[in-house]
Design a protein around this motif. Sequence first.
Motif, PDB file in Angstrom:
ATOM      1  N   ASN A  56       0.851  -1.193   0.000  1.00  0.00           N
ATOM      2  CA  ASN A  56       0.000   0.000   0.000  1.00  0.00           C
ATOM      3  C   ASN A  56       0.883   1.238   0.000  1.00  0.00           C
ATOM      4  N   TRP A  57       0.481   2.242  -0.758  1.00  0.00           N
ATOM      5  CA  TRP A  57       1.251   3.474  -0.822  1.00  0.00           C
ATOM      6  C   TRP A  57       0.311   4.624  -1.119  1.00  0.00           C
ATOM      7  N   ARG A  58       0.781   5.834  -0.821  1.00  0.00           N
ATOM      8  CA  ARG A  58      -0.008   7.030  -1.103  1.00  0.00           C
ATOM      9  C   ARG A  58       0.919   8.216  -1.252  1.00  0.00           C
ATOM     10  N   CYS A  59       0.478   9.178  -2.044  1.00  0.00           N
ATOM     11  CA  CYS A  59       1.196  10.438  -2.213  1.00  0.00           C
ATOM     12  C   CYS A  59       0.414  11.515  -1.479  1.00  0.00           C
ATOM     13  N   GLU A  60       1.096  12.237  -0.620  1.00  0.00           N
ATOM     14  CA  GLU A  60       0.441  13.256   0.192  1.00  0.00           C
ATOM     15  C   GLU A  60       1.112  14.604  -0.029  1.00  0.00           C
ATOM     16  N   TRP A  61       0.293  15.622  -0.348  1.00  0.00           N
ATOM     17  CA  TRP A  61       0.792  16.980  -0.568  1.00  0.00           C
ATOM     18  C   TRP A  61       1.008  17.664   0.776  1.00  0.00           C
ATOM     19  N   TYR A  66       5.661  22.474  -0.134  1.00  0.00           N
ATOM     20  CA  TYR A  66       5.386  22.496  -1.574  1.00  0.00           C
ATOM     21  C   TYR A  66       5.955  21.251  -2.267  1.00  0.00           C
ATOM     22  N   TYR A  67       5.824  20.108  -1.644  1.00  0.00           N
ATOM     23  CA  TYR A  67       6.273  18.835  -2.202  1.00  0.00           C
ATOM     24  C   TYR A  67       5.256  17.753  -1.907  1.00  0.00           C
ATOM     25  N   TYR A  68       5.335  16.674  -2.715  1.00  0.00           N
ATOM     26  CA  TYR A  68       4.538  15.463  -2.473  1.00  0.00           C
ATOM     27  C   TYR A  68       5.433  14.459  -1.756  1.00  0.00           C
TER      28      TYR A  68
END
Length: 72
Positions: A56-61, A66-68
């Motif tokens: 499982n993975w996710r990209c979070e702002w 100012y990065y993911y």
Amino acid sequence: MRKARAVLVSAVLAIGVSLSIGAAPAQAESLNGIYRQYSECQRVGSYGDDQGWWDNWRCEWKSQYYYYFLYS
């Protein structure tokens, strides 16, 4: 007085460490990358999933940086 303070500080630190170790979740997420673009974060997350590096993975702002951030 110095000895009493040293013993008290040592006891407080030992209790704090023991509580923090016991409170850690079994499946803690880890940071696996920092990216400027969402598409790049998604690409690396998908690649890691395909390679079996994580399930499982996710990209979070993070607006303050100012990065993911890629978590898995």
